[in-house]
Design a protein around this motif. Structure first.
Motif, PDB file in Angstrom:
ATOM      1  N   VAL A  24       0.885  -1.165   0.000  1.00 22.02           N
ATOM      2  CA  VAL A  24       0.000   0.000   0.000  1.00 22.02           C
ATOM      3  C   VAL A  24       0.920   1.210   0.000  1.00 22.02           C
ATOM      4  CG1 VAL A  24      -1.849   1.237   1.165  1.00 22.02           C
ATOM      5  CG2 VAL A  24      -1.732  -1.272   1.311  1.00 22.02           C
ATOM      6  N   LYS A  25       1.013   1.863  -1.149  1.00 24.15           N
ATOM      7  CA  LYS A  25       2.000   2.934  -1.312  1.00 24.15           C
ATOM      8  C   LYS A  25       1.491   4.246  -0.718  1.00 24.15           C
ATOM      9  CE  LYS A  25       4.074   0.936  -5.455  1.00 24.15           C
ATOM     10  NZ  LYS A  25       4.444   1.143  -6.879  1.00 24.15           N
ATOM     11  N   PRO A  26       2.396   5.096  -0.317  1.00 23.96           N
ATOM     12  CA  PRO A  26       1.988   6.399   0.226  1.00 23.96           C
ATOM     13  C   PRO A  26       1.401   7.281  -0.871  1.00 23.96           C
ATOM     14  CG  PRO A  26       4.375   6.298   0.017  1.00 23.96           C
ATOM     15  CD  PRO A  26       3.867   4.918  -0.283  1.00 23.96           C
ATOM     16  N   LYS A  27       0.470   8.128  -0.493  1.00 20.74           N
ATOM     17  CA  LYS A  27      -0.124   9.060  -1.447  1.00 20.74           C
ATOM     18  C   LYS A  27       0.772  10.273  -1.677  1.00 20.74           C
ATOM     19  CE  LYS A  27      -4.877   7.805  -0.184  1.00 20.74           C
ATOM     20  NZ  LYS A  27      -6.157   8.306   0.381  1.00 20.74           N
ATOM     21  N   GLU A  28       1.630  10.567  -0.709  1.00 25.06           N
ATOM     22  CA  GLU A  28       2.485  11.742  -0.811  1.00 25.06           C
ATOM     23  C   GLU A  28       3.569  11.528  -1.858  1.00 25.06           C
ATOM     24  OE1 GLU A  28       0.421  11.248   2.788  1.00 25.06           O
ATOM     25  OE2 GLU A  28       2.101  10.031   2.076  1.00 25.06           O
ATOM     26  N   ARG A  29       4.027  12.616  -2.438  1.00 32.31           N
ATOM     27  CA  ARG A  29       5.123  12.540  -3.390  1.00 32.31           C
ATOM     28  C   ARG A  29       6.379  12.056  -2.688  1.00 32.31           C
ATOM     29  NH1 ARG A  29       9.209  15.816  -5.083  1.00 32.31           N
ATOM     30  NH2 ARG A  29       8.619  17.437  -3.573  1.00 32.31           N
ATOM     31  N   GLN A  30       7.061  11.132  -3.333  1.00 27.37           N
ATOM     32  CA  GLN A  30       8.265  10.550  -2.742  1.00 27.37           C
ATOM     33  C   GLN A  30       9.358  11.604  -2.546  1.00 27.37           C
ATOM     34  OE1 GLN A  30       8.779   7.311  -1.608  1.00 27.37           O
ATOM     35  NE2 GLN A  30      10.556   8.329  -0.737  1.00 27.37           N
ATOM     36  N   THR A  31       9.910  11.645  -1.327  1.00 26.02           N
ATOM     37  CA  THR A  31      11.023  12.539  -1.029  1.00 26.02           C
ATOM     38  C   THR A  31      12.286  11.697  -0.856  1.00 26.02           C
ATOM     39  OG1 THR A  31      10.542  12.410   1.343  1.00 26.02           O
ATOM     40  CG2 THR A  31       9.467  14.171   0.088  1.00 26.02           C
ATOM     41  N   GLN A  62       5.529  14.607   6.545  1.00 30.04           N
ATOM     42  CA  GLN A  62       6.547  14.496   5.492  1.00 30.04           C
ATOM     43  C   GLN A  62       7.409  13.233   5.659  1.00 30.04           C
ATOM     44  OE1 GLN A  62       6.214  17.850   7.091  1.00 30.04           O
ATOM     45  NE2 GLN A  62       4.581  17.803   5.562  1.00 30.04           N
ATOM     46  N   LEU A  63       6.758  12.153   6.101  1.00 27.16           N
ATOM     47  CA  LEU A  63       7.409  10.850   6.178  1.00 27.16           C
ATOM     48  C   LEU A  63       6.542   9.848   5.418  1.00 27.16           C
ATOM     49  CD1 LEU A  63       9.836   9.292   7.323  1.00 27.16           C
ATOM     50  CD2 LEU A  63       8.455   8.766   9.338  1.00 27.16           C
ATOM     51  N   LEU A  85      13.137  -1.388  -0.366  1.00 23.43           N
ATOM     52  CA  LEU A  85      12.631  -0.059  -0.010  1.00 23.43           C
ATOM     53  C   LEU A  85      13.772   0.887   0.363  1.00 23.43           C
ATOM     54  CD1 LEU A  85       9.504  -1.073   2.109  1.00 23.43           C
ATOM     55  CD2 LEU A  85       9.483   0.043  -0.132  1.00 23.43           C
ATOM     56  N   TYR A  86      14.786   0.356   1.004  1.00 18.21           N
ATOM     57  CA  TYR A  86      15.943   1.170   1.390  1.00 18.21           C
ATOM     58  C   TYR A  86      16.672   1.691   0.158  1.00 18.21           C
ATOM     59  CZ  TYR A  86      20.427   2.351   3.616  1.00 18.21           C
ATOM     60  OH  TYR A  86      21.561   3.000   4.050  1.00 18.21           O
ATOM     61  N   GLU A  87      16.865   0.815  -0.822  1.00 20.72           N
ATOM     62  CA  GLU A  87      17.608   1.185  -2.026  1.00 20.72           C
ATOM     63  C   GLU A  87      16.824   2.140  -2.922  1.00 20.72           C
ATOM     64  OE1 GLU A  87      18.519  -2.521  -3.859  1.00 20.72           O
ATOM     65  OE2 GLU A  87      19.867  -3.168  -2.259  1.00 20.72           O
ATOM     66  N   LYS A  88      15.513   1.925  -3.057  1.00 19.62           N
ATOM     67  CA  LYS A  88      14.716   2.686  -4.015  1.00 19.62           C
ATOM     68  C   LYS A  88      13.995   3.882  -3.409  1.00 19.62           C
ATOM     69  CE  LYS A  88      13.826  -1.158  -7.226  1.00 19.62           C
ATOM     70  NZ  LYS A  88      12.782  -1.922  -7.934  1.00 19.62           N
ATOM     71  N   ASN A  89      13.715   3.815  -2.090  1.00 18.15           N
ATOM     72  CA  ASN A  89      12.843   4.836  -1.505  1.00 18.15           C
ATOM     73  C   ASN A  89      13.417   5.520  -0.277  1.00 18.15           C
ATOM     74  OD1 ASN A  89      10.879   2.379  -2.555  1.00 18.15           O
ATOM     75  ND2 ASN A  89      10.136   4.409  -3.156  1.00 18.15           N
TER      76      ASN A  89
END
Length: 724
Positions: A24-31, A62-63, A85-89
């Motif tokens: 379930v991905k976050p709706k916020e833009r990836q930072t 903002q997390l 997730l660590y490598e890509k996000n």
């Protein structure tokens, strides 16, 4: 392609898809950073609304947060998801909610502070360390052994022979694992997540603090206890100003302090509590029997102690008779203890015993409100159990939201308040824990919780989340706050700053802050080498008792004979620093008897003590004990089991002067493999020894010798990599 084969392939693909984890991905833009909730399919199904609300709350901070759920088959599946997730996000942390596999770690006791259970002679589920360092330190390598046949969620791993030999967590982690309290586990998780979200929205500052020290902690030393107020004043000035309040309580302030402690934990405004105590998964040990002051109290205590002894050890009429006979020699007949098995007396004694500690049901009834609780205790955070103290705290109906606790036993001589000031400056609990973690220590609850910084110009969470900047870290060394300086030193250490040894040595020698000096010397200890060895000549005289106490133990691990006069002088002049005094006695075991005698002869004539012969005998006592142990180790005619037991004692006391003789045992073809393995496992603890290179050379020789068994070669390799 034939239809049956096509159908079979299709079914296989569908089955694999069903087994794959769901995101379930976050709706916020990836930072540049993110967080993840790892949970099982049933927890997702039953707690979906609360998990999504938690995800939304973190997104508003903002997390960006991922939710990943599946019926996990093993820890490797979970670890692969975390690594991706660590490598890509830019994953900064993770929380395991519900039924997530538990890695049970073996061959890694040197990563713990105190745990040294024999892995060969105790059951695997007891002699392994449940630890999420399997998930949050990507540099550690493990070899899979097996899944537990009874506890299906336990998976056993050896630390790989060639793994790195220190912990540097890449992310932070935590557990939200329900307890066996009679309440539905999914309801527990849902209720907890709603409580955590409310705490995120509170804007609370860390300005109300409580510390409790139980009986037996720090050897009941007042010298060790009083220092905490000084160090916390450096770390968290906000709890000592006119808006804040720090409270300190000790076991002997009351006969039975339990109710006073419970009342303190029920305070609605309490932000942080620390328990320095002994513990088990189901109990916090607060106090023992009160000190008696008159004849009747003395008699009652003697009777009660006798009854307790008989219930524990008097399992046969013969043992009861033997106990009575021993008491008759002291003038006490059997009537003193005859009611030891009377049901009414047993109940009365049990009720009295309950007043000395907090048990699981007490936690539920007290509804603790301390937003964060640190358990500086053994086993209070043992999440392999169905029920455990730290879990009861966070799942209570009070405002308790997060705990930091240990899954196995823990050393008293460790820093429990390391960089605690960062919490008051807005660091997330997980960010703080990532800086202080050991194999057994874990966040229980939401690791993303944070207090609003007491200084609006400082946001420790943002500082810790930012990409590493060496120049920025060097600038932070000049901060007016002790723990900002400590954080900077840790970051420089973690990222391999080239001039760190000299910098830490200078920082120790120049800083007025007790906690900055401690951090400097403790990081030097991790690095080892001459800067570390030399600084101990200074730190043995530090005003801060814990630095002196730590120095004593580090001197034991190094073994330079020039430390002896300083140890003898400290033993004499700080006699009432009980914990330090005890540790010096243990440390003197590590040195050659003749060298100790020479130091005594040099120092004693210059001291003010009158009973010099008595003091000299006291100083030599522990050393003679170890000399006797060493004779047994080297005696080839002694029983093998006894020799092995004595060899294992070297893990706690590194006897440096005998290393050449220990090496001879390793290289002697007539010695058994079992004895050599025991010796190799003990010598692996000599990481700062002045004779470390002799051990490394012997390990290399064993590893390359074609006549040496594989089991010895394997342990030689383990010791080699730990020391190298």
């Amino acid at each position: 392609m034939k239809k049956p084969l096509l159908l079979s392939l299709l079914m296989m693909l569908l089955a694999q898809a069903a087994m794959a984890q769901k995101y379930v991905k976050p709706k916020e833009r990836q930072t540049t950073r993110s967080f993840a909730v790892i949970t099982d399919a049933a927890t997702w199904k039953n707690c979906r609304a609360e998990l999504l609300a938690y995800q939304q709350q973190l997104g508003s901070e903002q997390l960006p947060t991922f939710i990943v759920y599946k019926d996990w088959r093993n820890p490797e599946e979970v670890k692969r998801v975390i690594a991706r997730l660590y490598e890509k996000n830019g994953l900064e942390g993770v929380v395991f909610v519900g039924n997530v596999p538990i890695a049970m770690i073996r061959k890694a006791q040197h990563f713990t502070t105190a745990f040294k259970m024999d892995e060969q002679h105790f059951p695997w589920n007891e002699s392994s360390v449940p630890s999420d360092r399997f998930y949050d330190d990507f540099s550690l390598k493990f070899d899979y052994l097996k899944q537990d046949s009874v506890h299906k969620n336990f998976f056993y791993y050896n630390l790989a022979v060639e793994s790195v030999q220190s912990i540097h967590c890449d992310i932070y982690s935590a557990r939200i694992k329900p307890v066996n309290s009679g309440k539905d586990p999914y309801q527990q998780i849902s209720d907890y997540l709603r409580k955590a979200i409310a705490e995120h929205q509170s804007g609370n500052r860390l300005d109300q603090f409580f510390s409790y020290t139980g009986e037996g902690s720090y050897s009941n030393s007042l010298t060790a206890w009083t220092a905490e107020a000084f160090t916390l004043r450096e770390q968290m000035p906000g709890i000592f100003d006119k808006q804040g309040r720090a409270r300190f309580m000790r076991y002997n302030m009351f006969d039975y302090p339990k109710n006073w402690v419970i009342n303190m934990m029920k305070r609605n405004d309490l932000d942080l509590a620390i328990f320095h105590e002994h513990g088990t998964p189901d109990r916090q040990y607060l106090s023992g029997s009160p000190i008696t002051t008159d004849l009747n109290e003395h008699i009652d205590k003697l009777k009660r102690d006798g009854r307790i002894y008989l219930r524990r050890w008097g399992t046969s009429p013969q043992k009861v008779a033997e106990y009575y006979e021993r008491q008759r020699e002291r003038g006490l007949d059997s009537t003193w203890f005859a009611d030891y098995n009377d049901p009414k007396q047993i109940e009365a004694d049990s009720l009295l015993d309950l007043q000395t500690g907090i048990i699981l049901t007490d936690v539920t009834e007290m509804k603790p409100n301390a937003r964060m609780t640190i358990f500086d205790a053994c086993y209070n955070g043992d999440f392999r159990e169905d029920d455990y103290i730290a879990g009861r705290y966070i799942f209570s109906d009070g405002k308790a939201a997060v705990a930091f606790a240990n899954s196995v036993n823990v050393l008293q001589d460790k820093m429990a308040n390391d960089m605690l000031g960062l919490l008051g400056m807005g660091a997330r609990v997980g960010q703080w824990a990532k800086l202080t973690n050991i194999l057994e220590s874990h966040v229980i609850g939401d690791p993303t919780l944070r207090f609003t910084s007491f200084d609006d110009s400082i946001d420790a969470s943002a500082m810790l989340s930012a990409p590493y900047d060496e120049q920025q870290a060097l600038q932070w060394l000049n901060s007016s706050y002790a723990d900002i300086q400590n954080m900077a030193m840790y970051l420089l250490y973690h990222h391999g700053y080239s001039g760190l040894g000299r910098l830490l040595k200078d920082k120790y020698l120049s800083s007025p802050f007790w906690m900055v000096r401690y951090t400097a010397v403790s990081l030097l200890e991790k690095m080892g080498g001459k800067d570390f060895e030399d600084i101990l000549l200074k730190s043995i005289s530090d005003p801060y008792e814990f630095i002196r106490r730590s120095t004593v133990n580090w001197m034991r691990n190094v073994g330079r004979e020039e430390y002896l006069p300083l140890l003898v002088k400290e033993y004499i002049e700080n006699y009432f620093s009980e914990r330090e005094h005890f540790d010096i006695g243990m440390t003197l075991r590590a040195f050659e008897p003749q060298a100790l005698q020479k130091a005594i002869d040099k120092v004693l004539p210059t001291t003010y003590v009158q009973d010099k012969e008595e003091v000299a005998a006291s100083l030599l006592k522990e050393n003679k004990t170890m000399a006797g142990i060493n004779e047994t180790i080297l005696d080839t005619s002694a029983k093998a089991g006894y020799r092995k037991s004595m060899i294992k004692s070297l893990m706690n006391t590194n006897v440096h002067y005998a290393v050449p003789q220990y090496v001879k045992i390793l290289l002697d073809p007539s010695e058994t493999d079992e004895l050599k393995v025991a010796m190799l496992q003990s010598l692996a603890w000599f990481k700062n020894s002045i004779n470390k290179q002799l051990i490394i050379n012997a390990c290399q020789q064993l590893m390359s010798d074609g006549n040496v068994s594989e089991v010895v070669k394997n342990d030689a390799a383990r010791t080699y990599y730990r020391l190298k």
